[in-house]
Structure formats: C-alpha cells, structure tokens
Design a protein around this motif. Sequence first.
Motif, PDB file in Angstrom:
ATOM      1  N   UNK A  47       1.035  -1.115  -0.057  1.00  0.00           N
ATOM      2  CA  UNK A  47      -0.022  -0.176   0.113  1.00  0.00           C
ATOM      3  C   UNK A  47       0.936   1.145  -0.152  1.00  0.00           C
ATOM      4  N   UNK A  48       0.424   2.491   0.042  1.00  0.00           N
ATOM      5  CA  UNK A  48       1.193   3.748  -0.125  1.00  0.00           C
ATOM      6  C   UNK A  48       1.821   4.009   1.345  1.00  0.00           C
ATOM      7  N   UNK A  49       1.605   3.232   2.478  1.00  0.00           N
ATOM      8  CA  UNK A  49       2.244   3.486   3.786  1.00  0.00           C
ATOM      9  C   UNK A  49       2.941   2.182   4.310  1.00  0.00           C
ATOM     10  N   UNK A  50       2.614   1.002   3.492  1.00  0.00           N
ATOM     11  CA  UNK A  50       3.290  -0.209   4.297  1.00  0.00           C
ATOM     12  C   UNK A  50       3.121  -1.235   3.343  1.00  0.00           C
ATOM     13  N   UNK A  51       3.570  -2.627   3.772  1.00  0.00           N
ATOM     14  CA  UNK A  51       3.366  -3.803   2.925  1.00  0.00           C
ATOM     15  C   UNK A  51       3.317  -5.089   3.983  1.00  0.00           C
ATOM     16  N   UNK A  52       3.062  -6.036   3.308  1.00  0.00           N
ATOM     17  CA  UNK A  52       2.938  -7.246   4.098  1.00  0.00           C
ATOM     18  C   UNK A  52       4.202  -8.170   3.542  1.00  0.00           C
ATOM     19  N   UNK A  53       4.933  -8.893   4.555  1.00  0.00           N
ATOM     20  CA  UNK A  53       6.032  -9.566   4.349  1.00  0.00           C
ATOM     21  C   UNK A  53       6.121 -11.046   4.961  1.00  0.00           C
ATOM     22  N   UNK A  54       6.506 -12.006   3.996  1.00  0.00           N
ATOM     23  CA  UNK A  54       6.754 -13.338   4.548  1.00  0.00           C
ATOM     24  C   UNK A  54       8.262 -13.538   4.476  1.00  0.00           C
ATOM     25  N   UNK A  55       8.774 -13.836   5.918  1.00  0.00           N
ATOM     26  CA  UNK A  55       9.964 -13.801   5.980  1.00  0.00           C
ATOM     27  C   UNK A  55      10.407 -15.012   7.059  1.00  0.00           C
ATOM     28  N   UNK A  56      10.995 -16.011   6.587  1.00  0.00           N
ATOM     29  CA  UNK A  56      11.213 -17.521   7.314  1.00  0.00           C
ATOM     30  C   UNK A  56      12.164 -17.102   8.582  1.00  0.00           C
ATOM     31  N   UNK A  57      13.000 -15.856   8.579  1.00  0.00           N
ATOM     32  CA  UNK A  57      13.803 -15.575   9.809  1.00  0.00           C
ATOM     33  C   UNK A  57      12.800 -15.147  10.832  1.00  0.00           C
ATOM     34  N   UNK A  58      11.655 -14.717  10.583  1.00  0.00           N
ATOM     35  CA  UNK A  58      10.817 -14.447  11.691  1.00  0.00           C
ATOM     36  C   UNK A  58      11.275 -12.735  12.308  1.00  0.00           C
ATOM     37  N   UNK A  59      10.464 -11.890  12.052  1.00  0.00           N
ATOM     38  CA  UNK A  59      10.720 -10.470  12.317  1.00  0.00           C
ATOM     39  C   UNK A  59       9.968 -10.228  14.014  1.00  0.00           C
ATOM     40  N   UNK A  60      10.658  -9.168  14.337  1.00  0.00           N
ATOM     41  CA  UNK A  60      10.073  -8.714  15.867  1.00  0.00           C
ATOM     42  C   UNK A  60       9.341  -7.443  15.648  1.00  0.00           C
TER      43      UNK A  60
END
Length: 197
Positions: A47-60
């Motif tokens: 979107x104009x202000x963010x995004x969705x992410x798929x990351x196997x490392x796992x974010x906090x």
Amino acid sequence: MSAEPRHPLADLEALPLAPRARQAMSLGVHAIRADGSVVDATLTDLSSDGCGLDCAAGLTAGETIGLSVQSRGTIFATVRWSAGSRAGLAFAATAEAPAADAPSPRSHERTSVEAEVGLRRTGKLAFRVRVYDVSPGGCRAEFVDRPEVGERVWVKFDGMDMIEASICWIAGARTGIRFARPIHGAVFDMLLHRLHA
C-alpha cells in the motif's frame, strides 16, 4: 519548486492506491536487519504506507529494517506486527537510514573514520571509495556506481591485503560492507592507528 523524491517501490504499484488499500503481489526482496544481516523475504502486499512480508527468519514487532528491491533501492520500515513468518510493516517517513546514534546490535563496535580505500567489484577494475566507519567485521562506504545487496566485493586498506566482503545494505549512495572474515584484533588496532595518523 523541487520535485518530491520518488518512493523506491513506486513503480511496483500498477494503480494509485488509497491509504491502507493493499495490492496483493509476490516479489522477492532482501530484508536488512539492524545488525547488518540480510535475509530473503517475499513482499506479499503493498500500500502507499506499508506492506506485508513473508520472512522465514521471523521479524520482531518494533524492529526497523531496510527493504532492498533489486534496481529500485532501499526503503526503511518498522515491523508493526509479526505472526510466525508473516509480518506487517509501516514505511518510514523518509528513505534515509536510521540515525547513526540509534542503538543497534552489532558483533563489533564501529569506529568513525574518514578515509579512502581501494575497492574492487567482481569483473571490474579497482577504484577508490570513501569509508566513514570501520570495525573488525565491516565498514560503511560511499559508492558512485551503486552495487547490489549481497554482491561480493574486495576492500583494500593501504598497507593490507585485499579483504573479501559483501554488500549487506544500501541507503542512497552509502553502503554497509561485511567482511567475509573479521580482521584480527591486533591487526585492526594497527589499521585504526594508520587511519587516524
């Protein structure tokens, strides 16, 4: 009136989006963490202000990361939520790196310097770049011809052999360089003495 700077991911949006309207996608990106580590991830919506992410490392949640998209630059974002490998990110107000005095976990403490070193990219001639800080594990340099995240380079400090390294983040013309093997403590002390002389 000067033009507003382009958003590094602007070309990915096929149509103008209303705030928070999300466009589904699947795009490979590099997520650059505060410690300089780079992990592969997939942008799942935008979107104009963010995004969705798929990351196997796992974010906090609360973590600030850089998202690097090949040939499009790096944008910084804050992890708003995280559940397993999925996370929601909010883009930072500017595309600049977090402030230099912001705490960040690193394997080595960085020392501020202003020096020039030799640098060679794969298949290219060596050239000089300006270095702004250095640690036994890497340095921060300024490039004219921007490399890619993950690209292998060789750094040559005066009086030392070439050091194999890789690009771990990019923000504007500045890059983070991680040495393949940390410089030994005694050699690093000698290097600092030479750089500050």
